[in-house]
Design a protein around this motif. Sequence first.
Motif, PDB file in Angstrom:
ATOM      1  N   GLN A 108     -32.409  21.359-107.279  1.00 12.63           N
ATOM      2  CA  GLN A 108     -31.376  21.857-106.367  1.00 12.63           C
ATOM      3  C   GLN A 108     -31.610  23.335-106.042  1.00 12.63           C
ATOM      4  O   GLN A 108     -30.904  24.210-106.556  1.00 12.63           O
ATOM      5  N   PRO A 109     -32.570  23.630-105.174  1.00 13.28           N
ATOM      6  CA  PRO A 109     -32.840  25.032-104.834  1.00 13.28           C
ATOM      7  C   PRO A 109     -31.616  25.779-104.315  1.00 13.28           C
ATOM      8  O   PRO A 109     -31.459  26.967-104.580  1.00 13.28           O
ATOM      9  N   GLU A 110     -30.756  25.080-103.604  1.00 13.35           N
ATOM     10  CA  GLU A 110     -29.588  25.731-102.992  1.00 13.35           C
ATOM     11  C   GLU A 110     -28.603  26.280-104.013  1.00 13.35           C
ATOM     12  O   GLU A 110     -27.781  27.131-103.697  1.00 13.35           O
ATOM     13  N   LYS A 111     -28.674  25.853-105.253  1.00 12.75           N
ATOM     14  CA  LYS A 111     -27.787  26.374-106.303  1.00 12.75           C
ATOM     15  C   LYS A 111     -28.350  27.657-106.905  1.00 12.75           C
ATOM     16  O   LYS A 111     -27.652  28.376-107.599  1.00 12.75           O
ATOM     17  N   MET A 112     -29.642  27.917-106.669  1.00 14.92           N
ATOM     18  CA  MET A 112     -30.341  29.102-107.158  1.00 14.92           C
ATOM     19  C   MET A 112     -30.170  29.299-108.664  1.00 14.92           C
ATOM     20  O   MET A 112     -30.064  30.421-109.151  1.00 14.92           O
ATOM     21  N   ALA A 113     -30.156  28.199-109.407  1.00 15.56           N
ATOM     22  CA  ALA A 113     -30.122  28.244-110.865  1.00 15.56           C
ATOM     23  C   ALA A 113     -31.572  28.273-111.348  1.00 15.56           C
ATOM     24  O   ALA A 113     -32.265  27.258-111.289  1.00 15.56           O
ATOM     25  N   ILE A 114     -32.009  29.446-111.788  1.00 15.79           N
ATOM     26  CA  ILE A 114     -33.419  29.618-112.157  1.00 15.79           C
ATOM     27  C   ILE A 114     -33.768  28.861-113.445  1.00 15.79           C
ATOM     28  O   ILE A 114     -34.659  28.031-113.456  1.00 15.79           O
ATOM     29  N   PRO A 115     -33.089  29.149-114.563  1.00 10.92           N
ATOM     30  CA  PRO A 115     -33.481  28.456-115.791  1.00 10.92           C
ATOM     31  C   PRO A 115     -32.896  27.046-115.863  1.00 10.92           C
ATOM     32  O   PRO A 115     -31.723  26.866-116.176  1.00 10.92           O
ATOM     33  N   THR A 116     -33.718  26.076-115.490  1.00 14.24           N
ATOM     34  CA  THR A 116     -33.345  24.667-115.634  1.00 14.24           C
ATOM     35  C   THR A 116     -34.583  23.921-116.105  1.00 14.24           C
ATOM     36  O   THR A 116     -35.688  24.453-116.070  1.00 14.24           O
ATOM     37  N   ASP A 117     -34.399  22.707-116.510  1.00  9.55           N
ATOM     38  CA  ASP A 117     -35.531  21.863-116.874  1.00  9.55           C
ATOM     39  C   ASP A 117     -35.737  20.777-115.826  1.00  9.55           C
ATOM     40  O   ASP A 117     -36.061  19.638-116.149  1.00  9.55           O
ATOM     41  N   THR A 118     -35.564  21.154-114.547  1.00 12.60           N
ATOM     42  CA  THR A 118     -35.663  20.175-113.461  1.00 12.60           C
ATOM     43  C   THR A 118     -36.788  20.513-112.481  1.00 12.60           C
ATOM     44  O   THR A 118     -36.739  20.136-111.325  1.00 12.60           O
TER      45      THR A 118
END
Length: 186
Positions: free
Chosen positions: A96-106
């Motif tokens: 989900q680039p639009e959420k701009m959550a950098i640290p994820t395991d996705t």
Amino acid sequence: MVERYRAEIKALNGDKLGSHPSGEADFTVDGDTLTVEITMDQTSPNTQHWMHFHGFPDGRDAQPATAAQDINHDGYVDLPETEPVSGTTMVPFNDQPEKMAIPTDTYPVSDDHGHFHYKKEVPLADIKAKFKETFNDDDLQLEKRVIYVHGIPNDVDLPETVKGTVMDYDPHTTLPIATGKIEKLN
């Protein structure tokens, strides 16, 4: 009008890591959708690869890091060493680039041969809104950004001088392995 951008992605830290990842990233802005398509080869096999575009919030033109950015002379260009020429991490290429959550395991995981292909359609209004909230500007300015691909296996021995800890992620996750300048095609 459809806008197209492309980055030719070339290895960074390849001589030290013994691999030379390469690929390309295509960005298409069509109406209210940003389509991101990234293909990489010769990355570390069976490894999750964080990918982002980096840039300067003030709109300066970002450039890909080179070996010249290795300011501590440990043989690696780590994430903090990229910042003077490339700016900060801005938009992730995960689920989900639009959420701009950098640290994820996705983020994408390469196959047994070090290949992966990523394609995502991103709602342009959503990503612009989050970008404005984060960087006080809703203009993504893709032609002023660089893309980074990160990630090496945890069993690779790195010197303690290699930095890049993001929350609970160590330099194996954040070490840049490839980069490229995003350029406007039309």
